[in-house]
Write an enzyme that holds these catalytic residues in place. Structure first.
Site, mmCIF file in Angstrom:
data_model
loop_
_atom_site.group_PDB
_atom_site.id
_atom_site.type_symbol
_atom_site.label_atom_id
_atom_site.label_comp_id
_atom_site.label_asym_id
_atom_site.label_seq_id
_atom_site.Cartn_x
_atom_site.Cartn_y
_atom_site.Cartn_z
ATOM 1 N N GLU A 31 -18.559 -28.576 37.223
ATOM 2 C CA GLU A 31 -19.331 -28.136 36.060
ATOM 3 C C GLU A 31 -20.821 -28.022 36.347
ATOM 4 O O GLU A 31 -21.504 -27.164 35.775
ATOM 5 C CB GLU A 31 -19.111 -29.110 34.895
ATOM 6 C CG GLU A 31 -17.672 -29.209 34.405
ATOM 7 C CD GLU A 31 -17.233 -27.995 33.610
ATOM 8 O OE1 GLU A 31 -18.098 -27.336 33.013
ATOM 9 O OE2 GLU A 31 -16.028 -27.702 33.612
ATOM 10 N N ASP A 42 -21.224 -17.052 28.440
ATOM 11 C CA ASP A 42 -19.769 -16.981 28.325
ATOM 12 C C ASP A 42 -19.297 -16.767 26.893
ATOM 13 O O ASP A 42 -18.114 -16.916 26.585
ATOM 14 C CB ASP A 42 -19.124 -18.242 28.903
ATOM 15 C CG ASP A 42 -19.509 -19.505 28.146
ATOM 16 O OD1 ASP A 42 -20.387 -19.435 27.263
ATOM 17 O OD2 ASP A 42 -18.934 -20.571 28.459
ATOM 18 N N THR A 83 -24.413 -24.375 26.159
ATOM 19 C CA THR A 83 -23.526 -25.346 26.799
ATOM 20 C C THR A 83 -24.405 -26.511 27.243
ATOM 21 O O THR A 83 -25.462 -26.294 27.832
ATOM 22 C CB THR A 83 -22.825 -24.724 28.013
ATOM 23 O OG1 THR A 83 -21.950 -23.696 27.569
ATOM 24 C CG2 THR A 83 -22.022 -25.763 28.778
#
Length: 257
Positions: free
Chosen positions: A42, A60, A65
């Protein structure tokens, strides 16, 4: 490579006792390994605790995020996290963003978050209360359900990790690429140990199904976190995820001694 979690909550699943042969993924030492493995994929780092303050829009479609497991503004888990933080510490620096997080849930919009939300997230990440909230939401939404289902299926630490990593990326909604759908796809090809099957055969089937799911979305189409990590441990027969561990993600090499 930024985090790409941003997904929903796994159902409770059936609970069952873990095999007694070795510690499960919820053993503290094994859990630390799991955190490092996920962080390598990640955040391209084994230092998962350095990721409390991570935040970016990785393009995305899930908005921002952020954090140790990739909480996203567009998928509800960031909203739940910030709400928990506000419950535990009213008036914190992120609490004023709750109305905006409710509005952007389900979208990639930054409306009401820009320009200061990223900087305020990084400020909050220095607060141990917020760090603990991230830990607790990670466990509630992702880690504990994955380990619980893995134990119910008779899987050891590697299999439990394969479930966890899948839930981190795909969540457990009703779509064809969710964790439950991946597991169902695998069950059509092989039986887990709890149903009398061979553990290695089943895990190969699960990872095959996982790779298929990853390839359905461009943001997840690089399958190295399976091909050059989990598959490596499985080929080695390291079903208990015992160190030393050597693997690659996105071409970068990692080692846990």
């Amino acid at each position: 490579m930024g985090a790409a979690t941003c997904v929903g909550v796994l159902g409770s699943g059936a609970a069952a006792a873990a095999p007694a042969a070795a510690p499960g993924l919820d053993d503290p030492a094994k859990k630390e390994i799991a955190m490092k493995l996920v962080s390598s994929a990640e955040n391209s780092s084994l230092d998962w605790k350095a990721q409390y303050g991570y935040i970016e829009d990785i393009g995305d479609g899930r908005g921002y995020t952020a954090g140790i497991i990739g909480f996203c503004s567009g998928t509800g888990d960031m909203l739940d996290l910030v709400q928990l933080y506000a419950d535990r510490k009213p008036g914190n620096v992120l609490a004023p963003y709750l109305p905006a997080l409710r509005r952007v849930d389900g979208t990639d919009s930054h409306d009401g978050l820009d320009p200061n939300f990223p900087a305020d997230w990084r400020r909050a990440a220095r607060d141990t209360v917020f760090q603990q909230a991230q830990n607790d939401e990670r466990d509630r939404v992702y880690f504990n359900p994955a380990v619980r289902q893995g134990k119910a299926d008779g899987l050891r630490a590697l299999g439990q990790f394969a479930y966890y990593d899948a839930i981190v990326m795909h969540g457990d909604g009703g779509d064809a690429t969710s964790f439950s759908s991946i597991r169902s796809r695998a069950l059509r090809q092989a039986r887990p140990p709890a149903q009398g099957g061979n553990e290695t055969t089943y895990l190969n089937a699960f990872l095959d199904a996982r790779v298929w799911a990853m390839k359905q979305e461009e943001a997840h189409s690089d399958t190295s976190r399976v091909d050059t990590a989990q598959r490596v441990f499985l080929r080695q027969g390291n079903l208990d995820l015992n160190p030393p561990l050597d693997w690659k993600v996105y071409g970068d090499s990692y080692h846990i001694g």
